[in-house]
Design a protein around this motif. Structure first.
Motif, PDB file in Angstrom:
ATOM      1  N   LYS A   1      23.031  25.319  73.906  1.00  0.00           N
ATOM      2  CA  LYS A   1      23.342  24.809  72.497  1.00  0.00           C
ATOM      3  C   LYS A   1      22.881  23.391  72.363  1.00  0.00           C
ATOM      4  O   LYS A   1      22.837  22.978  70.814  1.00  0.00           O
ATOM      5  N   GLU A   2      22.407  22.644  73.221  1.00  0.00           N
ATOM      6  CA  GLU A   2      21.709  21.445  73.135  1.00  0.00           C
ATOM      7  C   GLU A   2      20.221  21.581  72.916  1.00  0.00           C
ATOM      8  O   GLU A   2      19.612  20.396  72.750  1.00  0.00           O
ATOM      9  N   PHE A   3      19.729  22.617  73.095  1.00  0.00           N
ATOM     10  CA  PHE A   3      18.226  22.759  72.907  1.00  0.00           C
ATOM     11  C   PHE A   3      18.074  22.811  71.648  1.00  0.00           C
ATOM     12  O   PHE A   3      18.777  23.219  70.393  1.00  0.00           O
ATOM     13  N   SER A   4      16.595  22.181  71.177  1.00  0.00           N
ATOM     14  CA  SER A   4      15.897  22.322  69.892  1.00  0.00           C
ATOM     15  C   SER A   4      15.869  23.783  69.542  1.00  0.00           C
ATOM     16  O   SER A   4      15.830  24.685  70.282  1.00  0.00           O
ATOM     17  N   THR A   5      15.493  23.858  68.203  1.00  0.00           N
ATOM     18  CA  THR A   5      15.118  25.336  67.635  1.00  0.00           C
ATOM     19  C   THR A   5      13.889  25.710  68.393  1.00  0.00           C
ATOM     20  O   THR A   5      13.851  26.994  68.703  1.00  0.00           O
ATOM     21  N   GLY A   6      13.010  24.899  68.477  1.00  0.00           N
ATOM     22  CA  GLY A   6      11.928  25.346  69.233  1.00  0.00           C
ATOM     23  C   GLY A   6      12.078  25.555  70.639  1.00  0.00           C
ATOM     24  O   GLY A   6      11.504  26.778  71.218  1.00  0.00           O
ATOM     25  N   MET A   7      12.956  24.943  71.278  1.00  0.00           N
ATOM     26  CA  MET A   7      13.411  25.382  72.787  1.00  0.00           C
ATOM     27  C   MET A   7      13.826  26.621  72.796  1.00  0.00           C
ATOM     28  O   MET A   7      13.668  27.526  73.739  1.00  0.00           O
ATOM     29  N   LYS A   8      14.930  26.888  72.008  1.00  0.00           N
ATOM     30  CA  LYS A   8      15.599  27.987  71.986  1.00  0.00           C
ATOM     31  C   LYS A   8      14.531  29.271  71.996  1.00  0.00           C
ATOM     32  O   LYS A   8      14.891  30.322  72.640  1.00  0.00           O
ATOM     33  N   ARG A   9      13.649  29.188  70.989  1.00  0.00           N
ATOM     34  CA  ARG A   9      12.745  30.186  70.609  1.00  0.00           C
ATOM     35  C   ARG A   9      11.844  30.406  71.932  1.00  0.00           C
ATOM     36  O   ARG A   9      11.476  31.609  72.378  1.00  0.00           O
ATOM     37  N   LYS A  10      11.348  29.417  72.345  1.00  0.00           N
ATOM     38  CA  LYS A  10      10.663  29.459  73.891  1.00  0.00           C
ATOM     39  C   LYS A  10      11.335  30.209  74.875  1.00  0.00           C
ATOM     40  O   LYS A  10      10.858  31.233  75.583  1.00  0.00           O
ATOM     41  N   LEU A  11      12.568  30.003  74.954  1.00  0.00           N
ATOM     42  CA  LEU A  11      13.487  30.597  75.927  1.00  0.00           C
ATOM     43  C   LEU A  11      13.534  32.120  75.601  1.00  0.00           C
ATOM     44  O   LEU A  11      13.439  32.940  76.524  1.00  0.00           O
ATOM     45  N   GLN A  12      13.923  32.461  74.484  1.00  0.00           N
ATOM     46  CA  GLN A  12      13.998  33.912  73.849  1.00  0.00           C
ATOM     47  C   GLN A  12      12.605  34.595  74.430  1.00  0.00           C
ATOM     48  O   GLN A  12      12.716  35.853  74.696  1.00  0.00           O
ATOM     49  N   VAL A  13      11.498  33.957  74.031  1.00  0.00           N
ATOM     50  CA  VAL A  13      10.147  34.675  74.219  1.00  0.00           C
ATOM     51  C   VAL A  13       9.880  34.777  75.685  1.00  0.00           C
ATOM     52  O   VAL A  13       9.409  35.892  76.143  1.00  0.00           O
ATOM     53  N   LEU A  14      10.370  33.677  76.513  1.00  0.00           N
ATOM     54  CA  LEU A  14      10.139  33.948  78.025  1.00  0.00           C
ATOM     55  C   LEU A  14      10.768  34.921  78.467  1.00  0.00           C
ATOM     56  O   LEU A  14      10.553  35.858  79.242  1.00  0.00           O
ATOM     57  N   ALA A  15      12.258  35.149  78.013  1.00  0.00           N
ATOM     58  CA  ALA A  15      13.153  36.209  78.485  1.00  0.00           C
ATOM     59  C   ALA A  15      12.451  37.632  78.144  1.00  0.00           C
ATOM     60  O   ALA A  15      12.845  38.580  78.788  1.00  0.00           O
ATOM     61  N   ALA A  16      12.097  37.682  76.875  1.00  0.00           N
ATOM     62  CA  ALA A  16      11.636  39.009  76.467  1.00  0.00           C
ATOM     63  C   ALA A  16      10.504  39.641  77.211  1.00  0.00           C
ATOM     64  O   ALA A  16      10.271  40.745  77.368  1.00  0.00           O
ATOM     65  N   ILE A  17       9.511  38.647  77.773  1.00  0.00           N
ATOM     66  CA  ILE A  17       8.403  39.181  78.446  1.00  0.00           C
ATOM     67  C   ILE A  17       8.589  39.076  80.070  1.00  0.00           C
ATOM     68  O   ILE A  17       7.745  39.203  80.798  1.00  0.00           O
ATOM     69  N   SER A  18       9.891  38.982  80.346  1.00  0.00           N
ATOM     70  CA  SER A  18      10.084  38.827  81.976  1.00  0.00           C
ATOM     71  C   SER A  18      10.765  39.915  82.574  1.00  0.00           C
ATOM     72  O   SER A  18      10.999  39.956  83.806  1.00  0.00           O
ATOM     73  N   HIS A  19      10.873  41.212  81.743  1.00  0.00           N
ATOM     74  CA  HIS A  19      11.337  42.272  82.431  1.00  0.00           C
ATOM     75  C   HIS A  19      10.544  43.604  82.236  1.00  0.00           C
ATOM     76  O   HIS A  19      11.166  44.701  82.399  1.00  0.00           O
ATOM     77  N   GLU A  20       9.322  43.697  82.303  1.00  0.00           N
ATOM     78  CA  GLU A  20       8.522  44.799  82.103  1.00  0.00           C
ATOM     79  C   GLU A  20       8.666  45.594  81.007  1.00  0.00           C
ATOM     80  O   GLU A  20       8.575  46.695  81.122  1.00  0.00           O
ATOM     81  N   ALA A  21       8.843  44.945  79.828  1.00  0.00           N
ATOM     82  CA  ALA A  21       9.027  45.724  78.702  1.00  0.00           C
ATOM     83  C   ALA A  21       8.011  46.497  78.315  1.00  0.00           C
ATOM     84  O   ALA A  21       6.898  45.813  78.436  1.00  0.00           O
ATOM     85  N   GLN A  22       8.010  47.617  77.588  1.00  0.00           N
ATOM     86  CA  GLN A  22       6.833  48.367  77.208  1.00  0.00           C
ATOM     87  C   GLN A  22       6.704  47.954  75.669  1.00  0.00           C
ATOM     88  O   GLN A  22       5.515  48.197  75.120  1.00  0.00           O
ATOM     89  N   LEU A  23       7.519  47.591  75.001  1.00  0.00           N
ATOM     90  CA  LEU A  23       7.614  47.335  73.547  1.00  0.00           C
ATOM     91  C   LEU A  23       8.257  45.733  73.253  1.00  0.00           C
ATOM     92  O   LEU A  23       9.384  45.737  73.789  1.00  0.00           O
ATOM     93  N   LEU A  24       7.500  45.029  72.583  1.00  0.00           N
ATOM     94  CA  LEU A  24       8.175  43.669  72.288  1.00  0.00           C
ATOM     95  C   LEU A  24       8.294  43.847  70.662  1.00  0.00           C
ATOM     96  O   LEU A  24       7.380  44.019  69.940  1.00  0.00           O
ATOM     97  N   ILE A  25       9.542  43.276  70.234  1.00  0.00           N
ATOM     98  CA  ILE A  25       9.833  43.262  68.728  1.00  0.00           C
ATOM     99  C   ILE A  25      10.110  41.653  68.687  1.00  0.00           C
ATOM    100  O   ILE A  25      11.048  40.967  69.088  1.00  0.00           O
ATOM    101  N   LEU A  26       9.364  41.066  67.898  1.00  0.00           N
ATOM    102  CA  LEU A  26       9.241  39.491  67.882  1.00  0.00           C
ATOM    103  C   LEU A  26       9.374  39.194  66.439  1.00  0.00           C
ATOM    104  O   LEU A  26       8.355  39.108  65.705  1.00  0.00           O
ATOM    105  N   ASP A  27      10.380  38.516  65.928  1.00  0.00           N
ATOM    106  CA  ASP A  27      10.701  38.170  64.552  1.00  0.00           C
ATOM    107  C   ASP A  27      10.539  36.549  64.751  1.00  0.00           C
ATOM    108  O   ASP A  27      11.318  35.747  64.967  1.00  0.00           O
ATOM    109  N   GLU A  28       9.350  35.972  64.205  1.00  0.00           N
ATOM    110  CA  GLU A  28       9.262  34.979  64.056  1.00  0.00           C
ATOM    111  C   GLU A  28       9.226  34.164  65.305  1.00  0.00           C
ATOM    112  O   GLU A  28      10.024  33.099  65.526  1.00  0.00           O
ATOM    113  N   PRO A  29       8.627  34.575  66.250  1.00  0.00           N
ATOM    114  CA  PRO A  29       8.663  33.807  67.817  1.00  0.00           C
ATOM    115  C   PRO A  29       8.410  32.527  68.140  1.00  0.00           C
ATOM    116  O   PRO A  29       8.563  31.881  69.013  1.00  0.00           O
ATOM    117  N   THR A  30       7.273  32.085  67.097  1.00  0.00           N
ATOM    118  CA  THR A  30       6.816  30.758  67.236  1.00  0.00           C
ATOM    119  C   THR A  30       7.413  29.741  66.205  1.00  0.00           C
ATOM    120  O   THR A  30       6.677  28.650  66.148  1.00  0.00           O
TER     121      THR A  30
END
Length: 282
Positions: free
Chosen positions: A124-153
């Motif tokens: 909750k103390e992260f900036s908006t950009g930091m939160k988005r980075k965390l989401q992206v890193l989590a999304a690509i960390s579990h061998e997903a076949q499909l990524l669905i990314l709404d405004e990831p950057t």
């Protein structure tokens, strides 16, 4: 990987009727102005809203038939969701590991350090950009076949955006994967997407391969007199300007060869959005 056929959703002041697809091995971009229906489309694909009619298929199945194993094959970043703000990254790791059997714990932590995300600070103390980075890193960390990314950057500076897009390119080096991404940053999509859909007022109004868009589309600028004598067969949109008329075409070479007196500028995604949203049909 994803197929929408006349998926309809009606709200009080907004309605969607969307058809599109994302093919295996492809990165597909969804563009459009704010309020056009991008986030609603993402939520329909993920089964976060109930649709009034139409068909949504994800990973070869109806979206509402996906089981937990299927959902483990999907990585998501949504504009209006995220992790609990009361967790820190160290306490988030066992949560992700329990959700995704293929979660790469050490690689995820290494990437968090690489992108300067503090492991012991509350999210909750992260900036908006930091939160988005965390989401992206989590999304690509579990061998997903499909990524669905709404405004990831969103909220990231140009250097971090470039690093994130680089990681997504690395993700796509494995066969059989696909990405659906939306972004307001044209350069992210121009250099990353294989094809683009444009949505406006809840409907897809444009679909094109990115290479074709960048090679064959152009913005034509001319006087009113030049416009009056122009062959308008390949004009997609036109708009009155202080100097005369601007037009969007998908046949750049034709106008360059046959109308050397008018100005022909190479098309890009920003101009496409503006002309398709504000220009008039011929």
């Amino acid at each position: 990987m994803i197929k929408l056929e006349h998926v309809k959703k009606q709200y009080k002041e907004f309605g969607m009727d969307c058809s599109m697809q994302v093919r295996p091995g492809c990165v597909t971009g969804l563009i459009g102005p704010n309020g056009a229906g991008k986030s609603t489309t993402f939520k329909a694909i993920l089964g976060l809203i109930s649709c009034d009619s139409g068909r949504v298929q994800v990973l070869g199945k109806p979206a509402d038939k996906l089981n937990s194993q299927d959902r483990q094959k999907i990585g998501t970043v949504l504009a209006d969701s995220g992790f609990s703000g009361y967790l820190d990254i160290r306490s988030l790791v066992p949560v992700l590991a329990s959700m995704y059997p293929a979660f790469h714990r050490e690689q995820f932590l290494e990437n968090c350090r690489k992108f300067d995300l503090p492991l012991d600070k509350k999210i909750k103390e992260f900036s908006t950009g930091m939160k988005r980075k965390l989401q992206v890193l989590a999304a690509i960390s579990h061998e997903a076949q499909l990524l669905i990314l709404d405004e990831p950057t969103a909220g990231m500076d140009v250097l971090v955006r470039d690093e994130i897009i680089g990681m997504l390119r690395g993700y796509m080096e494995t066969d059989g994967r696909a990405v659906l991404i939306s972004s307001h940053i044209a350069s992210d999509l121009e250099g990353f997407c294989d094809d683009l859909y444009m949505i406006q007022n809840g409907k897809i109004i444009f679909h094109e391969d990115t290479d074709v868009l960048l090679d064959s589309y152009a913005l034509l600028k001319m006087t009113q007199e030049q416009y009056d004598s122009l062959d308008k067969h390949d004009i997609l949109r036109y708009k009155k300007e202080p100097y005369g008329v601007s037009c969007l075409t998908s046949q750049k070479r034709f106008y360059m060869e046959n109308y050397p007196q008018i100005t022909v500028e190479k098309g890009n995604i920003d101009e496409l959005i503006l002309m398709m949203a504000r220009g008039e049909k011929r």
